[in-house]
Motif scaffolding. Structure first.
Motif, PDB file in Angstrom:
ATOM      1  N   LYS A 250       0.779  -1.254  -0.001  1.00 27.12           N
ATOM      2  CA  LYS A 250      -0.106  -0.068   0.035  1.00 27.12           C
ATOM      3  C   LYS A 250       0.905   1.149  -0.152  1.00 27.12           C
ATOM      4  O   LYS A 250       0.715   2.126  -0.825  1.00 27.12           O
ATOM      5  CB  LYS A 250      -1.067   0.045   1.246  1.00 27.12           C
ATOM      6  CG  LYS A 250      -1.920   1.027   1.174  1.00 27.12           C
ATOM      7  CD  LYS A 250      -2.719   1.100   2.476  1.00 27.12           C
ATOM      8  CE  LYS A 250      -2.037   1.599   3.739  1.00 27.12           C
ATOM      9  NZ  LYS A 250      -2.834   1.782   4.732  1.00 27.12           N
ATOM     10  N   GLU A 251       1.827   1.298   0.995  1.00 30.02           N
ATOM     11  CA  GLU A 251       2.845   2.518   0.867  1.00 30.02           C
ATOM     12  C   GLU A 251       3.638   2.713  -0.276  1.00 30.02           C
ATOM     13  O   GLU A 251       3.671   3.789  -0.673  1.00 30.02           O
ATOM     14  CB  GLU A 251       3.562   2.367   2.138  1.00 30.02           C
ATOM     15  CG  GLU A 251       2.920   2.436   3.514  1.00 30.02           C
ATOM     16  CD  GLU A 251       2.057   3.617   3.574  1.00 30.02           C
ATOM     17  OE1 GLU A 251       2.407   4.703   3.466  1.00 30.02           O
ATOM     18  OE2 GLU A 251       1.074   3.245   3.992  1.00 30.02           O
ATOM     19  N   ALA A 252       3.973   1.527  -0.798  1.00 30.45           N
ATOM     20  CA  ALA A 252       4.732   1.787  -2.204  1.00 30.45           C
ATOM     21  C   ALA A 252       3.630   2.261  -3.307  1.00 30.45           C
ATOM     22  O   ALA A 252       4.214   2.978  -4.384  1.00 30.45           O
ATOM     23  CB  ALA A 252       5.347   0.414  -2.699  1.00 30.45           C
ATOM     24  N   ALA A 253       2.691   1.726  -3.294  1.00 30.75           N
ATOM     25  CA  ALA A 253       1.482   2.356  -4.437  1.00 30.75           C
ATOM     26  C   ALA A 253       1.332   3.534  -4.092  1.00 30.75           C
ATOM     27  O   ALA A 253       1.255   4.392  -5.064  1.00 30.75           O
ATOM     28  CB  ALA A 253       0.331   1.334  -4.138  1.00 30.75           C
ATOM     29  N   LYS A 254       1.255   4.217  -2.984  1.00 27.90           N
ATOM     30  CA  LYS A 254       1.084   5.628  -2.972  1.00 27.90           C
ATOM     31  C   LYS A 254       2.207   6.367  -3.191  1.00 27.90           C
ATOM     32  O   LYS A 254       2.121   7.471  -3.894  1.00 27.90           O
ATOM     33  CB  LYS A 254       0.833   6.018  -1.336  1.00 27.90           C
ATOM     34  CG  LYS A 254      -0.667   5.282  -0.875  1.00 27.90           C
ATOM     35  CD  LYS A 254      -0.659   5.088   0.604  1.00 27.90           C
ATOM     36  CE  LYS A 254      -0.676   6.477   1.270  1.00 27.90           C
ATOM     37  NZ  LYS A 254      -0.732   6.311   2.916  1.00 27.90           N
ATOM     38  N   LYS A 255       3.512   5.875  -2.669  1.00 31.19           N
ATOM     39  CA  LYS A 255       4.628   6.673  -3.038  1.00 31.19           C
ATOM     40  C   LYS A 255       4.872   6.844  -4.918  1.00 31.19           C
ATOM     41  O   LYS A 255       5.239   7.710  -5.245  1.00 31.19           O
ATOM     42  CB  LYS A 255       5.806   5.735  -2.512  1.00 31.19           C
ATOM     43  CG  LYS A 255       7.041   6.530  -2.717  1.00 31.19           C
ATOM     44  CD  LYS A 255       7.622   7.768  -2.143  1.00 31.19           C
ATOM     45  CE  LYS A 255       9.034   8.133  -2.431  1.00 31.19           C
ATOM     46  NZ  LYS A 255       9.405   9.242  -1.736  1.00 31.19           N
ATOM     47  N   LEU A 256       5.016   5.683  -5.450  1.00 27.85           N
ATOM     48  CA  LEU A 256       4.988   5.560  -6.747  1.00 27.85           C
ATOM     49  C   LEU A 256       3.997   6.513  -7.506  1.00 27.85           C
ATOM     50  O   LEU A 256       4.417   7.031  -8.455  1.00 27.85           O
ATOM     51  CB  LEU A 256       4.980   3.954  -7.431  1.00 27.85           C
ATOM     52  CG  LEU A 256       6.074   3.201  -6.540  1.00 27.85           C
ATOM     53  CD1 LEU A 256       6.003   1.754  -7.006  1.00 27.85           C
ATOM     54  CD2 LEU A 256       7.457   3.926  -7.222  1.00 27.85           C
TER      55      LEU A 256
END
Length: 407
Positions: free
Chosen positions: A96-102
């Motif tokens: 989830k955090e990687a999706a938001k960052k990218l």
């Protein structure tokens, strides 16, 4: 002492100027590595003042500072442009955090979730751009994976697929390998290995075309014999070996493969949900354990390992950014690392595992994670000793009777 002022000050001025330039270009990060490098430079400066003539000291100190900052600099990165990335397991945690960052960086993100109405899926819909697409996928269902492959092909027809982030993973039991049902081993392998294998193989034609990236979330439990994580650890070990094979075989195609081995981070959806899930897991294990094994190990043995496991979870790091930053680096660095080790104490853990004797490795993992008590059948009719007493007895070549302790 005044004769040292100008060479020392000149060297520090050069180091400060380069550090400032790197910070402004975001090529350098403020943190412990930078502070450690500056401390070593200060120690070198002190030695130079006492051992070398001024010009030699200036040259040595300036060269050391330049080399240190070069080593700390982030490698050159590719532009985001219109790159598309698929991330699995985005309901919570790293995914989830990687999706938001990218998404915030400008990637087109295709994010798979177990439930399109989960809190994590709703959060991604609310805070991310319209470029982020959600897809329901269960890694244990080949039909779901096949549907996801078609979804990716449709949504990357114009941009191509740059990266695959294999994040989805499962661990639903904490117990000795003998106590863990074979079905649990199979389930972990279905999610952590076979599902990842099917998805990765299906996307290779797209990744070959873009000469893209594969980033996989592993675990130190796949490299080391963590107590009571047999099912999870063996599935991660198989997956990491598979990625090493892909890394070698796909090199001629220009595809770069990275594995991230994170330390202990808080990745669940919430502490209450986690506690309830692990309590149900424990009760299910106790209810289905063969009577012979329950008698041999004892219910208190299982209660003990679950208490220690929950305690280790309470010490996990809530800030997931080190792992997310490594995912970004693996996707965009011109020369990404083959392995990343984000997290507190991971470097020490691997040093102990590879460099120290087996007995010390075992004791370290027990102290760091779970230190099982003595199984009921080995207590000779008496309550089991504490873990510390058990270690002392194991170290004694001529042990006497086991001391009784209150349960």
């Amino acid at each position: 002492m005044e004769q040292w002022l100008w060479p020392s000050g000149g060297a520090w001025l050069l180091v400060a100027a380069r550090a400032l330039l790197q910070l402004l270009r975001a090529d350098l990060r403020l943190g412990r590595p930078l502070l450690a490098a500056l401390a070593l430079l200060a120690a070198l400066d002190w030695l130079c003042q006492r051992l070398l003539p001024p010009l030699a000291a200036l040259a040595l100190l300036a060269a050391a500072g330049w080399i240190a900052l070069s080593c700390l600099a982030r490698p050159p990165r590719l532009p985001v442009a219109t790159r598309t990335v698929l991330i699995t397991g985005c309901d919570s945690g790293f995914g989830k955090e990687a999706a938001k960052k990218l998404d915030a960086m400008g990637f087109t993100v295709l994010a798979t979730v177990l439930d399109l109405e989960s809190p994590g899926a709703l959060e991604l819909r609310a805070c991310c751009s319209p470029h982020l697409k959600l897809l329901q996928m269960d890694m244990t269902k080949p039909a779901d994976i096949s549907r996801a492959l078609e979804f990716v092909k449709v949504h990357t027809s114009s941009t191509g697929l740059w990266g695959l982030v294999n994040n989805a993973g499962l661990n639903d039991i904490v117990a000795d390998a003998e106590l863990s049902p074979v079905a649990t081993f199979r389930t972990c392998m279905e999610v952590n290995f076979f599902g990842t294998l099917q998805l990765t193989k299906g996307l290779l034609p797209l990744l070959r075309r873009s000469r893209g990236r594969i980033v996989t979330l592993g675990s130190p439990a796949g490299d080391m014999p963590f107590p009571c994580l047999g099912a999870y650890g063996t599935s991660k070990a198989a997956m990491v070996l598979l990625m090493d094979i892909f890394s070698s075989e796909l090199l001629p195609w220009g595809i770069k493969v990275s594995v991230i081995q994170p330390g202990c981070f808080k990745t669940g959806e919430g502490s209450v949900n986690n506690l309830n899930c692990w309590e149900r897991s424990k009760q299910l294990l106790l209810a289905n354990l063969p009577q012979e094994l329950l008698q041999a190990y004892g219910e208190d043995y299982i209660e003990h390992i679950y208490r220690q496991f929950l305690h280790s979870l309470s010490l996990a790091v809530p800030d997931l950014s080190p792992v997310v930053d490594d995912i970004v680096d693996a996707l965009l660095a011109t020369q990404p690392q083959h392995r990343y080790y984000p997290g507190r104490g991971v470097g020490l853990m691997y040093f102990i595992h590879y460099c120290l004797p087996r007995s010390l490795r075992r004791r370290f993992l027990q102290a760091f994670f779970i230190n099982p008590c003595v199984p009921r059948a080995l207590r000779r009719g008496k309550p089991g000793p504490t873990p510390a007493q058990d270690e002392a007895r194991a170290a004694d070549p001529n042990p006497g009777p086991s001391p009784a302790v209150a349960e």
